[in-house]
Write an enzyme that holds these catalytic residues in place. Structure first.
Site: not given
Ligand SMILES: *Cc1c(COP(=O)(O)O)cnc(C)c1O
Length: 377
Positions: A51, A150, A272, A320
């Site tokens: 998956k 679940r 930053y 980023m």
């Protein structure tokens, strides 16, 4: 560690090839991990959970590799993942969709021979109706909830389900399954609780064989295996059991290129928000990967990368597209434009990086993104 993927020295590949990062995926290691897991569950069989694009590593290539290694059962989460790998597998390979059926997928699933894991009465009825429309029996797997809340049939529906199945000519149940919630912790009491519940279910549905263990479950003992285990992370080199020596072979190596180096005085603000301020004169390098490449902001001022075994701490916030590291411990000039530093490799395992990021190997792998040059070995 003696692993082919790690012996290939960093300096042999520089960013001459132009990529800002290299994600190396060792298909041979995946095959050997599959063989190791198969041996551990024998005489039960090992399926492969592929998956989320095989945990981010490339489902079509990996499914084909595992097919060649003898794997015949492949689990995905979504229907669209099943249709993606179907053309890469032979007819004898079976593909199961863990999330089961969603309205709209029944007909294409039946046409493509994709097998849903039925988790609820609604899904069972949808698949039965599809079988009648196709005028043939359709295969399915039944999932039971043994204590994770679940997916799967809850305990209170089992009696009704058993009754329905006695009268149901539409569906061929291939096996029944459930999922362990704490198998990565061998000491967790939940494992035994879920095993007991699974045994009760097997007694209530004696016609069907059981599929149970995930990666962690493989190493909990044979009573957790049933006839088919469903390992995922262990195939990809992730540790199946927390805090124990990882028995799996590493699969992934990640090297990222230096794009700039500089020397800054004491008191320089880095990144930053200026979360890091240098205390002394410091040599810095900026490398070409950031949170858009799956190196999360939680690594800011915490994590590290490596060069020739030397730990180079991440300073300031992860951006980023880049990360700044402190390279003062390396001799001046060691790193320059195009040098590659190790993010995942012999010095820093997937688990170490995940721990620094406050997450797990699964999330690290599935986040790695598509800007690295991928090299399959
Ligand atoms: C993801 C998943 C697996 C594989 O789990 P790992 O811990 O990666 O081995 C097995 N079964 C189900 C139902 C899953 O959702």
């Amino acid at each position: 560690m003696d692993n082919a993927i790690w012996n290939n020295r960093i300096r042999e590949r520089t960013s001459d090839e132009g990529a800002s990062g290299y994600l190396t995926i060792d298909l041979g290691a995946i095959r050997r991990n599959y063989e190791r897991l198969s041996a551990a569950v024998s005489p039960a069989k090992a399926a492969a959970v592929v998956k989320a694009d095989s945990y981010g590593l490339g489902a079509t290539k990996i499914a084909a590799t595992l097919l060649a290694a003898g794997c015949r059962h492949f689990f995905v989460a979504h229907f669209c993942e099943a249709t993606e790998i179907r053309p890469h597998l032979s007819g004898e390979a079976r593909i199961f969709v863990l999330n089961g059926l969603q309205p709209g997928n029944e007909t294409p699933a039946a046409e493509a021979g994709i097998i849903p894991v039925l988790n609820s009465m609604e899904q069972l009825h949808l698949w039965s109706a599809t079988a009648r429309a196709f005028d043939r029996r359709l295969p399915a797997v039944l999932q039971f909830d043994t204590g994770m809340s679940r997916l799967g049939f809850p305990p209170e529906e089992r009696a009704v389900l058993a009754e329905e199945l006695r009268n149901n000519q539409d569906i061929e149940i291939l096996f029944i399954m459930s999922h362990l919630a704490s198998a990565d912790d061998a000491d967790s009491q939940q494992n035994g609780d879920q095993l007991s519940e699974m045994r009760r279910i097997a007694e209530e549905f004696p016609a069907f064989e059981v599929c149970f263990a995930n990666s962690g479950g493989v190493f909990l003992g044979s009573e957790y295996h049933g006839v088919l285990a469903r390992p995922g992370i262990a195939l990809y080199g992730g540790a199946p059991n927390n805090g124990e020596t990882n028995p799996m072979e590493p699969v992934v190596r990640l090297d990222v290129a230096v794009i700039q180096t500089r020397t800054v005085p004491a008191g320089a603000r880095v990144g930053y928000g200026a979360t890091y301020v240098t205390k002394t004169e410091t040599r810095l390098a900026t490398i070409a990967a950031g949170y858009a490449d799956g190196l999360p902001r939680s690594l800011s001022d915490r994590g590290a990368v490596y060069f020739n075994g030397v730990r180079l701490p991440i300073v300031g916030r992860v951006s980023m597209d880049s990360i700044t590291i402190d390279i003062s411990t390396l001799p001046a000039g060691t790193l320059s434009l195009g040098s590659l530093v190790e993010v995942i490799g012999p010095n820093q395992t997937l688990e170490m990086l995940a721990a620094d990021a406050g997450t797990i190997s699964y999330e690290m792998l599935t986040s790695l993104g598509h800007r690295y040059r991928r090299q399959y070995r």
